[in-house]
Design a protein around this motif. Structure first.
Motif, PDB file in Angstrom:
ATOM      1  N   PHE A 127      26.567 -17.049  24.579  1.00 22.45           N
ATOM      2  CA  PHE A 127      25.211 -17.311  25.037  1.00 22.45           C
ATOM      3  C   PHE A 127      24.731 -16.155  25.906  1.00 22.45           C
ATOM      4  O   PHE A 127      25.514 -15.530  26.621  1.00 22.45           O
ATOM      5  CB  PHE A 127      25.162 -18.607  25.857  1.00 22.45           C
ATOM      6  N   GLU A 128      23.421 -15.903  25.843  1.00 24.24           N
ATOM      7  CA  GLU A 128      22.804 -14.840  26.628  1.00 24.24           C
ATOM      8  C   GLU A 128      21.859 -15.448  27.660  1.00 24.24           C
ATOM      9  O   GLU A 128      21.020 -16.283  27.335  1.00 24.24           O
ATOM     10  CB  GLU A 128      22.022 -13.894  25.719  1.00 24.24           C
ATOM     11  N   TYR A 129      22.021 -15.013  28.907  1.00 25.45           N
ATOM     12  CA  TYR A 129      21.130 -15.414  29.996  1.00 25.45           C
ATOM     13  C   TYR A 129      20.264 -14.212  30.355  1.00 25.45           C
ATOM     14  O   TYR A 129      20.771 -13.117  30.579  1.00 25.45           O
ATOM     15  CB  TYR A 129      21.953 -15.866  31.209  1.00 25.45           C
ATOM     16  N   TYR A 232      26.162 -12.443  29.558  1.00 27.48           N
ATOM     17  CA  TYR A 232      26.715 -13.150  28.407  1.00 27.48           C
ATOM     18  C   TYR A 232      27.896 -14.019  28.826  1.00 27.48           C
ATOM     19  O   TYR A 232      28.710 -13.627  29.665  1.00 27.48           O
ATOM     20  CB  TYR A 232      27.157 -12.145  27.333  1.00 27.48           C
ATOM     21  N   GLU A 247      22.434 -24.812  28.490  1.00 28.35           N
ATOM     22  CA  GLU A 247      21.101 -25.391  28.273  1.00 28.35           C
ATOM     23  C   GLU A 247      20.282 -25.395  29.568  1.00 28.35           C
ATOM     24  O   GLU A 247      19.090 -25.075  29.565  1.00 28.35           O
ATOM     25  CB  GLU A 247      21.267 -26.821  27.740  1.00 28.35           C
ATOM     26  N   ARG A 250      18.770 -22.188  30.219  1.00 25.56           N
ATOM     27  CA  ARG A 250      17.961 -21.720  29.091  1.00 25.56           C
ATOM     28  C   ARG A 250      18.574 -20.486  28.410  1.00 25.56           C
ATOM     29  O   ARG A 250      17.894 -19.509  28.110  1.00 25.56           O
ATOM     30  CB  ARG A 250      16.518 -21.431  29.533  1.00 25.56           C
ATOM     31  N   MET A 251      19.858 -20.557  28.203  1.00 26.96           N
ATOM     32  CA  MET A 251      20.565 -19.457  27.547  1.00 26.96           C
ATOM     33  C   MET A 251      20.420 -19.579  26.030  1.00 26.96           C
ATOM     34  O   MET A 251      20.353 -20.677  25.487  1.00 26.96           O
ATOM     35  CB  MET A 251      22.046 -19.459  27.953  1.00 26.96           C
ATOM     36  N   GLU A 252      20.396 -18.431  25.390  1.00 27.12           N
ATOM     37  CA  GLU A 252      20.221 -18.385  23.933  1.00 27.12           C
ATOM     38  C   GLU A 252      21.539 -18.058  23.244  1.00 27.12           C
ATOM     39  O   GLU A 252      22.269 -17.158  23.671  1.00 27.12           O
ATOM     40  CB  GLU A 252      19.192 -17.309  23.565  1.00 27.12           C
ATOM     41  N   LYS A 253      21.811 -18.773  22.166  1.00 27.70           N
ATOM     42  CA  LYS A 253      23.004 -18.487  21.364  1.00 27.70           C
ATOM     43  C   LYS A 253      22.785 -17.176  20.605  1.00 27.70           C
ATOM     44  O   LYS A 253      21.761 -17.006  19.931  1.00 27.70           O
ATOM     45  CB  LYS A 253      23.251 -19.638  20.393  1.00 27.70           C
ATOM     46  N   VAL A 254      23.732 -16.242  20.725  1.00 27.63           N
ATOM     47  CA  VAL A 254      23.552 -14.949  20.073  1.00 27.63           C
ATOM     48  C   VAL A 254      24.694 -14.575  19.123  1.00 27.63           C
ATOM     49  O   VAL A 254      24.566 -13.648  18.328  1.00 27.63           O
ATOM     50  CB  VAL A 254      23.367 -13.811  21.115  1.00 27.63           C
TER      51      VAL A 254
END
Length: 282
Positions: A127-129, A232, A247, A250-254
């Motif tokens: 995950f990316e913050y 990350y 979640e 608000r991290m995105e799966k990369v």
């Protein structure tokens, strides 16, 4: 396959080639990973050379006679699908003969790994913050360097199949990193390490005895670095509280990997592993 292809152990400076190739693959290794990895098992890094030119890499770090971890399985793009990868792979597997071997493989290679006896344990998700939240460092976190090393090692032991003293010492003391922990009831109850990577920062490991402690350590780690850089975190998908943490921020799966083993999956407290140390050495 060309007959002038030889496989031999890497010299320390050649590990930088593996790091560079891993960066080109988008794996985003840490700036100082090479030193930490190499000194863990100097015999466990292989390079394939064609007419003296490096074209393949593999790490097979042997932690004990019964457990090893495989990583950096890379063939230069100009030489793929010609059998060079398979040859260095077999050399590495031979080096770890008799071990339960772990790896974090890209998902597309899962079926290939299964052909060599690897079985899926679970997925790890990166995950990316990217900031944007009001995050406050927890005042209860302390620098790990203020604790006796034995205290840190004792806590760490339950999170990995084998003791790895040399690696742990170098990992928590590497340049461009912050290693923070929390003491609760007079004992270490969690810690995390954030280090500079090729792009932004990476957190790993992130261990904690409960979700609140994991959140507190995570917040302190991201406060310790340049907030304009991405951060990350590699989460075992089976840890649902860790996914909730991602979640919340608000991290995105990369990216994702398949954690696989040739033997039985080691009994680890996955519900307390909020961040994997490394996809290359476990």
């Amino acid at each position: 396959m060309h007959s002038n292809y030889i496989i031999r152990p890497m010299k320390r400076e050649e590990v930088n080639i593996a790091i560079d190739w891993a960066a080109k693959e988008g794996w985003n290794p840490g700036l100082h990973d090479a030193d930490c990895y190499y000194h863990t098992d100097p015999n466990g890094f292989f390079m394939g050379l064609l007419d003296g030119k490096p074209i393949s890499t593999l790490s097979v770090v042997k932690y004990s006679a019964s457990f090893g971890f495989l990583g950096f399985y890379i063939v230069h793009p100009d030489y793929r699908r010609q059998g060079y990868g398979l040859k260095i792979w077999k050399s590495g597997i031979q080096y770890l003969y008799g071990c339960n071997i772990g790896l974090d493989g890209v998902v597309e290679q899962q079926e290939n790994y299964k052909k060599f006896g690897f079985k899926l344990a679970y997925r790890n998700i990166r995950f990316e913050y990217v900031g944007g939240d009001d995050v406050f460092a927890n005042t209860d976190t302390i620098d790990l360097s203020t604790l006796p090393f034995n205290t840190v090692e004792l806590y760490t032991c339950s999170f990995f199949p084998e003791k790895r003293t040399a690696f742990l010492k170098s990992w928590i003391n590497q340049p461009d990193c912050h290693a923070l922990g929390i003491i609760q009831n007079d004992r270490l109850a969690g810690y995390g390490v954030i280090r500079k990577a090729q792009n932004g920062y990476k957190i790993g490991p992130l261990y904690a005895d409960n979700p609140a402690l994991a959140d507190a350590i995570f917040a302190s780690l991201i406060q310790a670095v340049d907030f304009l850089q991405p951060v990350y975190l590699d989460i075992p998908e089976v840890n649902h509280e860790a996914l909730k943490l991602a979640e919340r921020y608000r991290m995105e799966k990369v990216f994702e990997t398949a954690r696989m083993y040739t033997g039985e999956s080691p009994t680890l407290p996955l519900d307390r592993i909020y961040g994997v140390t490394s996809f290359e050495v476990g």
